[in-house]
Design an enzyme around this catalytic site. Structure first.
Site, PDB file in Angstrom:
ATOM      1  CE1 TYR A  32       1.284   9.803  -1.218  1.00 25.42           C
ATOM      2  CE2 TYR A  32       2.976  11.437  -1.731  1.00 25.42           C
ATOM      3  CZ  TYR A  32       1.739  11.119  -1.190  1.00 25.42           C
ATOM      4  OH  TYR A  32       0.965  12.099  -0.609  1.00 25.42           O
TER       5      TYR A  32
ATOM      6  CE  LYS B 234      -1.020  11.565  -3.355  1.00 26.47           C
ATOM      7  NZ  LYS B 234      -2.482  11.465  -3.144  1.00 26.47           N
TER       8      LYS B 234
HETATM    9  P1  NAP Z   1      -3.876  10.687   6.645  1.00 28.82           P
HETATM   10  O1  NAP Z   1      -3.920  11.573   7.836  1.00 28.82           O
HETATM   11  O2  NAP Z   1      -3.053   9.453   6.679  1.00 28.82           O
HETATM   12  O3  NAP Z   1      -5.378  10.326   6.236  1.00 28.82           O
HETATM   13  C1  NAP Z   1      -5.648   9.476   5.146  1.00 28.82           C
HETATM   14  C2  NAP Z   1      -6.954   8.774   5.384  1.00 28.82           C
HETATM   15  O4  NAP Z   1      -7.220   7.914   4.249  1.00 28.82           O
HETATM   16  C3  NAP Z   1      -6.913   7.881   6.636  1.00 28.82           C
HETATM   17  O5  NAP Z   1      -8.071   8.083   7.417  1.00 28.82           O
HETATM   18  C4  NAP Z   1      -6.871   6.478   6.027  1.00 28.82           C
HETATM   19  O6  NAP Z   1      -7.453   5.477   6.835  1.00 28.82           O
HETATM   20  C5  NAP Z   1      -7.678   6.672   4.764  1.00 28.82           C
HETATM   21  N1  NAP Z   1      -7.463   5.575   3.829  1.00 28.82           N
HETATM   22  C6  NAP Z   1      -6.303   4.935   3.545  1.00 28.82           C
HETATM   23  N2  NAP Z   1      -6.509   3.957   2.651  1.00 28.82           N
HETATM   24  C7  NAP Z   1      -7.834   3.968   2.356  1.00 28.82           C
HETATM   25  C8  NAP Z   1      -8.649   3.189   1.504  1.00 28.82           C
HETATM   26  N3  NAP Z   1      -8.147   2.191   0.777  1.00 28.82           N
HETATM   27  N4  NAP Z   1      -9.981   3.459   1.455  1.00 28.82           N
HETATM   28  C9  NAP Z   1     -10.503   4.451   2.198  1.00 28.82           C
HETATM   29  N5  NAP Z   1      -9.779   5.242   3.020  1.00 28.82           N
HETATM   30  C10 NAP Z   1      -8.455   4.992   3.099  1.00 28.82           C
HETATM   31  O7  NAP Z   1      -3.374  11.495   5.349  1.00 28.82           O
HETATM   32  P2  NAP Z   1      -3.390  13.056   4.989  1.00 28.82           P
HETATM   33  O8  NAP Z   1      -2.068  13.600   5.319  1.00 28.82           O
HETATM   34  O9  NAP Z   1      -4.613  13.701   5.502  1.00 28.82           O
HETATM   35  O10 NAP Z   1      -3.436  12.961   3.390  1.00 28.82           O
HETATM   36  C11 NAP Z   1      -4.648  13.039   2.646  1.00 28.82           C
HETATM   37  C12 NAP Z   1      -4.311  13.048   1.160  1.00 28.82           C
HETATM   38  O11 NAP Z   1      -3.457  14.147   0.865  1.00 28.82           O
HETATM   39  C13 NAP Z   1      -3.589  11.800   0.697  1.00 28.82           C
HETATM   40  O12 NAP Z   1      -4.016  11.455  -0.614  1.00 28.82           O
HETATM   41  C14 NAP Z   1      -2.148  12.244   0.673  1.00 28.82           C
HETATM   42  O13 NAP Z   1      -1.380  11.464  -0.210  1.00 28.82           O
HETATM   43  C15 NAP Z   1      -2.284  13.678   0.224  1.00 28.82           C
HETATM   44  N6  NAP Z   1      -1.151  14.527   0.598  1.00 28.82           N
HETATM   45  C16 NAP Z   1      -0.790  14.717   1.905  1.00 28.82           C
HETATM   46  C17 NAP Z   1       0.296  15.536   2.203  1.00 28.82           C
HETATM   47  C18 NAP Z   1       0.747  15.804   3.624  1.00 28.82           C
HETATM   48  O14 NAP Z   1       1.764  16.496   3.780  1.00 28.82           O
HETATM   49  N7  NAP Z   1       0.072  15.343   4.640  1.00 28.82           N
HETATM   50  C19 NAP Z   1       1.020  16.131   1.164  1.00 28.82           C
HETATM   51  C20 NAP Z   1       0.626  15.903  -0.138  1.00 28.82           C
HETATM   52  C21 NAP Z   1      -0.459  15.103  -0.426  1.00 28.82           C
HETATM   53  P3  NAP Z   1      -6.513   4.667   7.907  1.00 28.82           P
HETATM   54  O15 NAP Z   1      -6.175   5.667   8.935  1.00 28.82           O
HETATM   55  O16 NAP Z   1      -7.412   3.579   8.379  1.00 28.82           O
HETATM   56  O17 NAP Z   1      -5.340   4.191   7.102  1.00 28.82           O
END
Ligand code: NAP
Length: 251
Positions: free
Chosen positions: A152, A156
Protein backbone atom coordinates in the site's frame (compact mmCIF):
# COMPACT_ATOMS: atom_id res chain seq x y z
CA UNK A 1 -22.90 30.86 -12.82
CA UNK A 2 -20.17 28.22 -13.02
CA UNK A 3 -20.21 25.84 -15.98
CA UNK A 4 -21.74 22.40 -15.33
CA UNK A 5 -19.00 19.81 -15.43
CA UNK A 6 -18.96 16.06 -15.57
CA UNK A 7 -16.95 14.25 -12.92
CA UNK A 8 -16.04 10.60 -12.47
CA UNK A 9 -15.32 9.45 -8.91
CA UNK A 10 -14.02 5.89 -8.53
CA UNK A 11 -14.73 3.74 -5.49
CA UNK A 12 -17.67 6.03 -4.77
CA UNK A 13 -20.17 3.49 -3.38
CA UNK A 14 -19.07 4.34 0.15
CA UNK A 15 -16.52 6.03 2.38
CA UNK A 16 -14.39 8.87 1.07
CA UNK A 17 -15.42 8.36 -2.56
CA UNK A 18 -19.11 8.67 -1.72
CA UNK A 19 -18.46 11.90 0.20
CA UNK A 20 -16.45 13.33 -2.70
CA UNK A 21 -19.16 12.38 -5.21
CA UNK A 22 -21.85 14.06 -3.08
CA UNK A 23 -19.70 17.16 -2.61
CA UNK A 24 -18.83 17.58 -6.30
CA UNK A 25 -22.54 17.20 -7.12
CA UNK A 26 -23.40 19.86 -4.53
CA UNK A 27 -20.77 22.07 -6.21
CA UNK A 28 -22.74 21.70 -9.47
CA UNK A 29 -21.09 18.82 -11.34
CA UNK A 30 -22.89 15.87 -12.87
CA UNK A 31 -21.28 12.79 -11.37
CA UNK A 32 -20.54 9.26 -12.56
CA UNK A 33 -20.43 7.20 -9.37
CA UNK A 34 -18.13 4.30 -10.23
CA UNK A 35 -17.56 1.20 -8.13
CA UNK A 36 -16.97 -2.53 -8.63
CA UNK A 37 -20.69 -3.39 -8.66
CA UNK A 38 -23.26 -1.01 -10.11
CA UNK A 39 -25.87 -2.01 -7.51
CA UNK A 40 -23.57 -0.80 -4.71
CA UNK A 41 -23.60 2.73 -6.13
CA UNK A 42 -27.36 3.19 -5.62
CA UNK A 43 -27.13 4.89 -2.21
CA UNK A 44 -24.65 7.51 -3.38
CA UNK A 45 -26.58 8.15 -6.60
CA UNK A 46 -29.85 8.49 -4.66
CA UNK A 47 -28.30 10.90 -2.15
CA UNK A 48 -27.22 13.13 -5.04
CA UNK A 49 -30.56 12.93 -6.84
CA UNK A 50 -32.45 13.65 -3.60
CA UNK A 51 -30.58 16.96 -3.35
CA UNK A 52 -31.49 17.89 -6.91
CA UNK A 53 -28.22 16.77 -8.50
CA UNK A 54 -27.56 14.50 -11.45
CA UNK A 55 -25.67 11.21 -11.14
CA UNK A 56 -25.40 7.76 -12.67
CA UNK A 57 -23.98 4.59 -11.16
CA UNK A 58 -21.46 2.53 -13.12
CA UNK A 59 -20.04 -0.89 -12.25
CA UNK A 60 -16.40 -1.26 -13.28
CA UNK A 61 -13.08 -2.61 -12.07
CA UNK A 62 -10.63 0.28 -12.45
CA UNK A 63 -7.76 -2.17 -12.97
CA UNK A 64 -9.41 -3.73 -16.04
CA UNK A 65 -8.89 -1.94 -19.35
CA UNK A 66 -12.17 -2.95 -21.03
CA UNK A 67 -14.16 -1.94 -17.91
CA UNK A 68 -12.48 1.46 -17.83
CA UNK A 69 -13.09 2.13 -21.51
CA UNK A 70 -16.74 1.11 -21.20
CA UNK A 71 -17.22 3.20 -18.04
CA UNK A 72 -15.85 6.37 -19.62
CA UNK A 73 -17.83 5.76 -22.83
CA UNK A 74 -21.04 5.38 -20.80
CA UNK A 75 -20.28 8.57 -18.91
CA UNK A 76 -19.84 10.46 -22.19
CA UNK A 77 -23.09 9.05 -23.53
CA UNK A 78 -25.26 9.63 -20.46
CA UNK A 79 -23.74 12.71 -18.79
CA UNK A 80 -21.34 14.26 -21.30
CA UNK A 81 -17.55 14.35 -21.65
CA UNK A 82 -15.84 14.00 -18.24
CA UNK A 83 -13.30 16.67 -17.34
CA UNK A 84 -12.96 15.91 -13.61
CA UNK A 85 -11.48 12.61 -12.45
CA UNK A 86 -11.05 11.53 -8.85
CA UNK A 87 -9.07 8.30 -8.52
CA UNK A 88 -10.25 7.10 -5.14
CA UNK A 89 -10.89 3.33 -5.50
CA UNK A 90 -8.68 1.39 -3.14
CA UNK A 91 -8.12 -1.80 -1.19
CA UNK A 92 -5.92 -2.94 1.68
CA UNK A 93 -4.08 -6.27 1.87
CA UNK A 94 -1.88 -5.55 4.90
CA UNK A 95 0.82 -7.91 6.10
CA UNK A 96 4.42 -7.79 7.24
CA UNK A 97 6.84 -8.18 4.36
CA UNK A 98 7.87 -11.73 5.21
CA UNK A 99 4.24 -12.85 5.21
CA UNK A 100 3.03 -10.82 2.24
CA UNK A 101 1.82 -13.00 -0.62
CA UNK A 102 2.50 -12.17 -4.26
CA UNK A 103 -1.25 -11.74 -4.72
CA UNK A 104 -1.42 -9.17 -1.89
CA UNK A 105 1.25 -7.10 -3.59
CA UNK A 106 -0.26 -7.40 -7.06
CA UNK A 107 -3.85 -6.67 -5.99
CA UNK A 108 -2.97 -3.46 -4.14
CA UNK A 109 -0.57 -2.11 -6.76
CA UNK A 110 -3.05 -3.01 -9.47
CA UNK A 111 -6.11 -1.24 -8.04
CA UNK A 112 -4.31 1.91 -6.89
CA UNK A 113 -1.64 2.41 -9.54
CA UNK A 114 -2.82 0.61 -12.66
CA UNK A 115 -6.38 1.76 -11.90
CA UNK A 116 -5.38 5.42 -11.67
CA UNK A 117 -3.26 5.10 -14.81
CA UNK A 118 -6.01 3.48 -16.89
CA UNK A 119 -8.65 5.95 -15.74
CA UNK A 120 -6.43 9.01 -16.28
CA UNK A 121 -5.35 7.87 -19.74
CA UNK A 122 -8.96 7.35 -20.80
CA UNK A 123 -10.28 10.63 -19.35
CA UNK A 124 -7.41 12.89 -20.47
CA UNK A 125 -8.57 12.88 -24.09
CA UNK A 126 -11.79 14.63 -23.03
CA UNK A 127 -9.89 17.02 -20.78
CA UNK A 128 -7.42 17.89 -23.53
CA UNK A 129 -10.26 18.47 -25.97
CA UNK A 130 -11.99 20.76 -23.46
CA UNK A 131 -8.70 22.52 -22.67
CA UNK A 132 -9.70 22.20 -19.00
CA UNK A 133 -9.50 19.40 -16.49
CA UNK A 134 -8.92 18.30 -12.92
CA UNK A 135 -7.36 15.07 -11.69
CA UNK A 136 -7.29 14.27 -7.98
CA UNK A 137 -5.55 11.07 -6.86
CA UNK A 138 -6.04 9.63 -3.39
CA UNK A 139 -2.63 9.00 -1.84
CA UNK A 140 -2.15 8.43 1.91
CA UNK A 141 0.09 9.30 4.83
CA UNK A 142 1.18 5.66 4.43
CA UNK A 143 3.19 6.84 1.41
CA UNK A 144 5.74 7.98 4.00
CA UNK A 145 6.10 4.38 5.23
CA UNK A 146 3.88 2.26 7.45
CA UNK A 147 4.50 -1.07 9.13
CA UNK A 148 2.56 -3.90 7.50
CA UNK A 149 1.81 -1.91 4.36
CA UNK A 150 4.76 -2.38 1.99
CA UNK A 151 2.34 -2.87 -0.92
CA UNK A 152 0.00 0.00 0.00
CA UNK A 153 2.83 2.43 0.89
CA UNK A 154 4.57 1.71 -2.41
CA UNK A 155 1.35 2.23 -4.36
CA UNK A 156 0.46 5.44 -2.53
CA UNK A 157 4.00 6.84 -2.95
CA UNK A 158 3.83 5.81 -6.60
CA UNK A 159 0.62 7.78 -6.99
CA UNK A 160 2.46 10.91 -5.86
CA UNK A 161 5.04 10.55 -8.66
CA UNK A 162 2.24 9.75 -11.10
CA UNK A 163 0.38 12.90 -10.02
CA UNK A 164 3.40 15.16 -10.48
CA UNK A 165 4.06 13.71 -13.93
CA UNK A 166 0.44 14.26 -15.02
CA UNK A 167 0.74 17.85 -13.80
CA UNK A 168 3.77 18.37 -16.05
CA UNK A 169 2.35 16.61 -19.12
CA UNK A 170 -1.22 17.92 -18.94
CA UNK A 171 -0.61 21.43 -17.55
CA UNK A 172 -0.29 23.00 -21.02
CA UNK A 173 -3.91 21.96 -21.70
CA UNK A 174 -5.39 23.71 -18.67
CA UNK A 175 -5.46 20.49 -16.67
CA UNK A 176 -4.24 20.28 -13.09
CA UNK A 177 -3.35 17.09 -11.22
CA UNK A 178 -3.01 16.91 -7.46
CA UNK A 179 -2.98 14.26 -4.77
CA UNK A 180 -4.71 14.24 -1.41
CA UNK A 181 -2.95 12.21 1.25
CA UNK A 182 -5.45 11.51 4.03
CA UNK A 183 -4.45 10.51 7.51
CA UNK A 184 -6.81 8.42 9.62
CA UNK A 185 -10.33 8.71 8.16
CA UNK A 186 -13.22 6.80 9.80
CA UNK A 187 -14.45 4.48 7.03
CA UNK A 188 -15.19 0.80 6.54
CA UNK A 189 -11.67 0.33 5.17
CA UNK A 190 -10.32 0.64 8.72
CA UNK A 191 -12.91 -1.64 10.36
CA UNK A 192 -10.95 -4.65 9.18
CA UNK A 193 -7.76 -3.16 10.67
CA UNK A 194 -9.50 -2.85 14.08
CA UNK A 195 -10.77 -6.43 13.85
CA UNK A 196 -7.26 -7.65 13.07
CA UNK A 197 -5.95 -5.88 16.18
CA UNK A 198 -8.71 -7.55 18.24
CA UNK A 199 -10.32 -4.26 19.36
CA UNK A 200 -13.65 -2.62 18.56
CA UNK A 201 -13.84 0.07 15.87
CA UNK A 202 -14.68 2.65 18.58
CA UNK A 203 -11.58 1.71 20.60
CA UNK A 204 -9.53 1.94 17.42
CA UNK A 205 -10.91 5.43 16.66
CA UNK A 206 -10.28 6.66 20.24
CA UNK A 207 -6.69 5.41 20.20
CA UNK A 208 -6.07 7.03 16.81
CA UNK A 209 -7.59 10.37 17.90
CA UNK A 210 -5.21 10.58 20.87
CA UNK A 211 -2.23 10.50 18.45
CA UNK A 212 -3.56 13.24 16.14
CA UNK A 213 -2.71 16.89 16.96
CA UNK A 214 -6.31 18.14 16.46
CA UNK A 215 -7.46 15.26 18.74
CA UNK A 216 -10.00 13.74 16.40
CA UNK A 217 -9.99 11.30 13.53
CA UNK A 218 -10.89 12.53 10.07
CA UNK A 219 -14.26 12.14 8.39
CA UNK A 220 -14.92 11.53 4.69
CA UNK A 221 -16.26 15.10 4.41
CA UNK A 222 -12.84 16.45 5.45
CA UNK A 223 -11.38 14.86 2.32
CA UNK A 224 -14.36 15.88 0.17
CA UNK A 225 -13.75 19.54 1.12
CA UNK A 226 -10.13 19.30 -0.05
CA UNK A 227 -11.21 17.59 -3.29
CA UNK A 228 -13.82 20.28 -3.88
CA UNK A 229 -11.15 22.98 -3.68
CA UNK A 230 -8.67 21.14 -5.92
CA UNK A 231 -11.42 20.59 -8.54
CA UNK A 232 -12.52 24.23 -8.49
CA UNK A 233 -11.65 26.94 -11.01
CA UNK A 234 -9.96 28.87 -8.21
CA UNK A 235 -7.33 26.13 -7.85
CA UNK A 236 -6.07 26.49 -11.43
CA UNK A 237 -2.54 27.50 -10.28
CA UNK A 238 -2.23 24.60 -7.83
CA UNK A 239 -0.85 21.55 -9.61
CA UNK A 240 1.45 18.63 -8.91
CA UNK A 241 0.91 19.04 -5.17
CA UNK A 242 0.33 16.52 -2.42
CA UNK A 243 -2.07 17.89 0.18
CA UNK A 244 -1.82 16.02 3.47
CA UNK A 245 -5.20 16.12 5.21
CA UNK A 246 -4.37 14.46 8.46
CA UNK A 247 -5.10 16.75 11.43
CA UNK A 248 -1.43 17.64 11.79
CA UNK A 249 1.85 17.91 9.89
CA UNK A 250 3.27 14.96 7.98
CA UNK A 251 6.53 14.20 6.28
P1 NAP B 1 -13.52 2.08 1.39
O1 NAP B 1 -14.55 2.53 2.36
O2 NAP B 1 -12.99 0.70 1.47
O3 NAP B 1 -14.06 2.37 -0.09
C1 NAP B 1 -13.30 2.02 -1.22
C2 NAP B 1 -14.23 1.75 -2.37
O4 NAP B 1 -13.43 1.40 -3.52
C3 NAP B 1 -15.16 0.56 -2.08
O5 NAP B 1 -16.49 0.88 -2.44
C4 NAP B 1 -14.58 -0.53 -2.98
O6 NAP B 1 -15.52 -1.48 -3.43
C5 NAP B 1 -14.05 0.28 -4.14
N1 NAP B 1 -13.11 -0.49 -4.95
C6 NAP B 1 -12.17 -1.36 -4.52
N2 NAP B 1 -11.52 -1.90 -5.56
C7 NAP B 1 -12.07 -1.37 -6.68
C8 NAP B 1 -11.83 -1.55 -8.06
N3 NAP B 1 -10.89 -2.39 -8.51
N4 NAP B 1 -12.59 -0.86 -8.95
C9 NAP B 1 -13.55 -0.02 -8.52
N5 NAP B 1 -13.82 0.21 -7.21
C10 NAP B 1 -13.09 -0.47 -6.31
O7 NAP B 1 -12.22 3.03 1.45
P2 NAP B 1 -12.02 4.54 1.94
O8 NAP B 1 -11.53 4.50 3.32
O9 NAP B 1 -13.19 5.37 1.58
O10 NAP B 1 -10.76 4.95 1.04
C11 NAP B 1 -10.89 5.64 -0.20
C12 NAP B 1 -9.49 5.98 -0.72
O11 NAP B 1 -8.80 6.78 0.24
C13 NAP B 1 -8.63 4.76 -0.97
O12 NAP B 1 -7.81 4.98 -2.11
C14 NAP B 1 -7.77 4.70 0.27
O13 NAP B 1 -6.57 4.01 0.04
C15 NAP B 1 -7.57 6.16 0.57
N6 NAP B 1 -7.24 6.44 1.97
C16 NAP B 1 -8.09 6.11 2.99
C17 NAP B 1 -7.73 6.40 4.30
C18 NAP B 1 -8.62 6.07 5.49
O14 NAP B 1 -8.17 6.31 6.62
N7 NAP B 1 -9.81 5.57 5.31
C19 NAP B 1 -6.49 7.00 4.56
C20 NAP B 1 -5.67 7.32 3.50
C21 NAP B 1 -6.04 7.04 2.21
P3 NAP B 1 -15.78 -2.84 -2.55
O15 NAP B 1 -16.46 -2.36 -1.33
O16 NAP B 1 -16.64 -3.66 -3.44
O17 NAP B 1 -14.41 -3.40 -2.31
Amino acid sequence: MAETRVAIVTGAARGIGAAIARRLAADGSHVAVLDLREEDTATTVQAIVDKGGRAIGIGADVAAGPDVRAAVARTVEELGAPTVLVNNAGILRDNLLFKMADEDWDAVVSVHLRGAFLMAREVQRHQVEARWGRVVNLSSTSALGNRGQANYAAAKAGLQGFTKTLAIELGPFGITANAIAPGFIATDMLRASAARLGITFEEYLDAAARQIPVRRVGQPDDIAAAASYLCSDEASFVSGQVLYVAGGPQG
